[in-house]
Motif scaffolding. Structure first.
Motif, mmCIF file in Angstrom:
data_model
loop_
_atom_site.group_PDB
_atom_site.id
_atom_site.type_symbol
_atom_site.label_atom_id
_atom_site.label_comp_id
_atom_site.label_asym_id
_atom_site.label_seq_id
_atom_site.Cartn_x
_atom_site.Cartn_y
_atom_site.Cartn_z
ATOM 1 N N LEU A 53 14.502 -12.738 14.435
ATOM 2 C CA LEU A 53 15.836 -12.726 15.050
ATOM 3 C C LEU A 53 16.083 -11.403 15.774
ATOM 4 C CD1 LEU A 53 17.892 -14.573 12.281
ATOM 5 C CD2 LEU A 53 16.957 -15.512 14.416
ATOM 6 N N VAL A 54 15.640 -10.301 15.173
ATOM 7 C CA VAL A 54 15.760 -9.004 15.862
ATOM 8 C C VAL A 54 14.898 -9.033 17.128
ATOM 9 C CG1 VAL A 54 15.267 -6.519 15.729
ATOM 10 C CG2 VAL A 54 16.301 -7.685 13.772
ATOM 11 N N ARG A 55 13.690 -9.559 17.022
ATOM 12 C CA ARG A 55 12.809 -9.659 18.195
ATOM 13 C C ARG A 55 13.465 -10.412 19.343
ATOM 14 N NH1 ARG A 55 9.653 -11.850 22.076
ATOM 15 N NH2 ARG A 55 11.268 -13.407 22.078
ATOM 16 N N ASN A 56 14.039 -11.561 19.006
ATOM 17 C CA ASN A 56 14.650 -12.388 20.046
ATOM 18 C C ASN A 56 15.818 -11.661 20.700
ATOM 19 O OD1 ASN A 56 12.813 -14.350 19.498
ATOM 20 N ND2 ASN A 56 14.226 -15.714 18.419
ATOM 21 N N TYR A 57 16.613 -10.992 19.892
ATOM 22 C CA TYR A 57 17.764 -10.257 20.427
ATOM 23 C C TYR A 57 17.285 -9.106 21.320
ATOM 24 C CZ TYR A 57 22.366 -8.013 20.388
ATOM 25 O OH TYR A 57 23.569 -7.455 20.741
ATOM 26 N N LEU A 58 16.270 -8.384 20.856
ATOM 27 C CA LEU A 58 15.760 -7.245 21.641
ATOM 28 C C LEU A 58 15.094 -7.697 22.933
ATOM 29 C CD1 LEU A 58 14.166 -4.864 18.987
ATOM 30 C CD2 LEU A 58 16.343 -4.613 20.170
ATOM 31 N N SER A 59 14.506 -8.885 22.906
ATOM 32 C CA SER A 59 13.762 -9.321 24.090
ATOM 33 C C SER A 59 14.689 -9.538 25.280
ATOM 34 C CB SER A 59 12.951 -10.583 23.799
ATOM 35 O OG SER A 59 13.824 -11.667 23.673
ATOM 36 N N SER A 60 15.993 -9.666 25.022
ATOM 37 C CA SER A 60 16.912 -9.779 26.153
ATOM 38 C C SER A 60 17.168 -8.416 26.798
ATOM 39 C CB SER A 60 18.221 -10.432 25.714
ATOM 40 O OG SER A 60 18.820 -9.679 24.695
ATOM 41 N N TYR A 61 16.783 -7.336 26.120
ATOM 42 C CA TYR A 61 16.981 -5.993 26.669
ATOM 43 C C TYR A 61 15.689 -5.384 27.212
ATOM 44 C CZ TYR A 61 21.433 -5.818 24.143
ATOM 45 O OH TYR A 61 22.689 -6.068 23.665
ATOM 46 N N VAL A 62 14.569 -5.719 26.569
ATOM 47 C CA VAL A 62 13.296 -5.073 26.903
ATOM 48 C C VAL A 62 12.426 -6.048 27.682
ATOM 49 C CG1 VAL A 62 11.287 -3.892 25.951
ATOM 50 C CG2 VAL A 62 13.449 -3.823 24.734
ATOM 51 N N MET A 63 11.918 -5.596 28.814
ATOM 52 C CA MET A 63 11.093 -6.472 29.638
ATOM 53 C C MET A 63 9.703 -6.679 29.024
ATOM 54 S SD MET A 63 13.358 -7.030 31.713
ATOM 55 C CE MET A 63 12.638 -8.008 33.010
ATOM 56 N N ASP A 64 9.206 -5.611 28.386
ATOM 57 C CA ASP A 64 7.862 -5.689 27.803
ATOM 58 C C ASP A 64 7.811 -6.697 26.671
ATOM 59 O OD1 ASP A 64 6.304 -3.849 29.208
ATOM 60 O OD2 ASP A 64 7.427 -2.215 28.276
ATOM 61 N N LYS A 65 6.607 -6.914 26.215
ATOM 62 C CA LYS A 65 6.419 -7.884 25.169
ATOM 63 C C LYS A 65 6.920 -7.371 23.821
ATOM 64 C CE LYS A 65 2.927 -10.999 23.764
ATOM 65 N NZ LYS A 65 1.583 -11.005 23.319
ATOM 66 N N VAL A 66 7.863 -8.068 23.243
ATOM 67 C CA VAL A 66 8.352 -7.714 21.910
ATOM 68 C C VAL A 66 7.754 -8.708 20.921
ATOM 69 C CG1 VAL A 66 10.390 -7.070 20.570
ATOM 70 C CG2 VAL A 66 10.546 -7.144 23.044
ATOM 71 N N THR A 67 7.132 -8.177 19.876
ATOM 72 C CA THR A 67 6.465 -9.063 18.912
ATOM 73 C C THR A 67 6.901 -8.715 17.492
ATOM 74 O OG1 THR A 67 4.577 -7.570 18.800
ATOM 75 C CG2 THR A 67 4.396 -9.411 20.344
ATOM 76 N N ILE A 68 6.490 -9.554 16.540
ATOM 77 C CA ILE A 68 6.781 -9.248 15.143
ATOM 78 C C ILE A 68 5.480 -8.962 14.408
ATOM 79 C CG2 ILE A 68 8.978 -10.413 14.888
ATOM 80 C CD1 ILE A 68 7.671 -12.920 14.136
ATOM 81 N N LYS A 69 5.527 -7.902 13.634
ATOM 82 C CA LYS A 69 4.353 -7.576 12.830
ATOM 83 C C LYS A 69 4.647 -8.024 11.399
ATOM 84 C CE LYS A 69 1.352 -3.987 11.157
ATOM 85 N NZ LYS A 69 1.637 -2.898 10.228
ATOM 86 N N TRP A 70 3.934 -9.071 10.997
ATOM 87 C CA TRP A 70 4.111 -9.613 9.647
ATOM 88 C C TRP A 70 3.977 -8.505 8.608
ATOM 89 C CZ3 TRP A 70 1.579 -9.990 5.039
ATOM 90 C CH2 TRP A 70 1.944 -11.036 4.182
ATOM 91 N N PRO A 71 4.794 -8.410 7.539
ATOM 92 C CA PRO A 71 5.841 -9.370 7.223
ATOM 93 C C PRO A 71 7.191 -9.058 7.856
ATOM 94 C CG PRO A 71 5.569 -7.850 5.387
ATOM 95 C CD PRO A 71 4.577 -7.445 6.436
ATOM 96 N N ASN A 72 7.437 -7.840 8.332
ATOM 97 C CA ASN A 72 8.802 -7.599 8.810
ATOM 98 C C ASN A 72 9.038 -6.378 9.689
ATOM 99 O OD1 ASN A 72 8.459 -5.931 6.636
ATOM 100 N ND2 ASN A 72 9.894 -6.979 5.317
#
Ligand code: BTN
Length: 226
Positions: free
Chosen positions: A78-97
């Motif tokens: 959810l943080v990734r999705n929210y941030l992706s609207s601000y950052v053009m680069d690739k935002v990913t999640i590193k398991w687990p958090n």
């Protein structure tokens, strides 16, 4: 959803753990400054006053509390999705958090609590901080460093809280299945870790790894080193 703003506190996680009986499910506590911010594995979480987003969410819904493995990676998504609207680069999640921009960490998440009674999801996002001094296990970055813009923290947090609140509600009611998104934004996919090469994330949100000898193992939780 209830939002509490504290000018300063030792740690928003520690605060909600101490006061858990005083607050309802889905209480968000945000702060400008933590004097004793905590990271995982007992590390410190440092942030300059008023520059970054630091908050904790109290979860009391029994079903969500017991689904903490899902909650941990879902919070990161959810943080990734929210941030992706601000950052053009690739935002990913590193398991687990954790949340990454490229190979740099922009957000860390610490889950604490007492299962089955409550869970505290603590989230720290580097927003306006422009300098990171000291030693970091992973190179940090911030929204400012990625975009060259200063963000209104109050607005940033409010939008994020609403987004998280809505999606946890959908998830709880079986109306949101995040597994495909979680797989899609899996930073570790194909990377070599201390366990072997990461293949995917399983339906139960554990990490699927192929060892050097070709065996498939599922990792339930813990720190992933590369
Ligand atoms: C990590 O990456 O090690 C997890 C960092 C979690 C930091 C957040 S900031 C708000 C909340 N309060 C804390 O003391 N820690 C979490």
């Amino acid at each position: 959803m209830k939002i509490i703003h504290l000018n300063q506190i030792d740690s928003t996680n520690a605060y909600l753990i101490r006061e858990n009986t005083e607050y309802d499910d889905m209480t968000f506590v945000e702060t400008d400054y933590q004097t004793n911010g905590k990271g995982r594995e007992n590390r410190a979480w440092l942030a300059q006053r008023g520059e970054n987003s630091m908050f904790s969410i109290l979860i009391k819904d029994k079903q969500l509390v017991e689904d903490y493995a899902a909650l941990s990676i879902l919070a990161a998504l959810l943080v990734r999705n929210y941030l992706s609207s601000y950052v053009m680069d690739k935002v990913t999640i590193k398991w687990p958090n954790d949340v990454y921009v490229g190979d740099k960490k922009i957000c860390g998440i610490l889950l604490q609590g007492k299962i089955p009674s409550y869970l505290v999801i603590g989230i720290g996002i580097n927003v306006n901080q422009n300098e990171f001094v000291g030693e970091y296990r992973t190179t940090p970055t911030s929204l400012y460093l990625e975009t060259n813009q200063i963000f209104d923290l109050a607005k940033f947090n409010k939008g994020l809280f609403i987004y998280i609140d809505e999606h946890l509600d959908l998830f709880k009611n079986g109306l949101y299945n995040p597994i495909n998104e979680i797989r899609k934004f899996n930073y570790l996919k194909g990377k070599k870790t201390q366990y072997g090469v990461v293949v995917d994330i399983n339906d139960d949100y554990s990490l699927k790894v192929e060892t050097d000898s070709g065996e498939i193992v599922n990792i339930q939780s813990g720190e992933i080193k590369m």
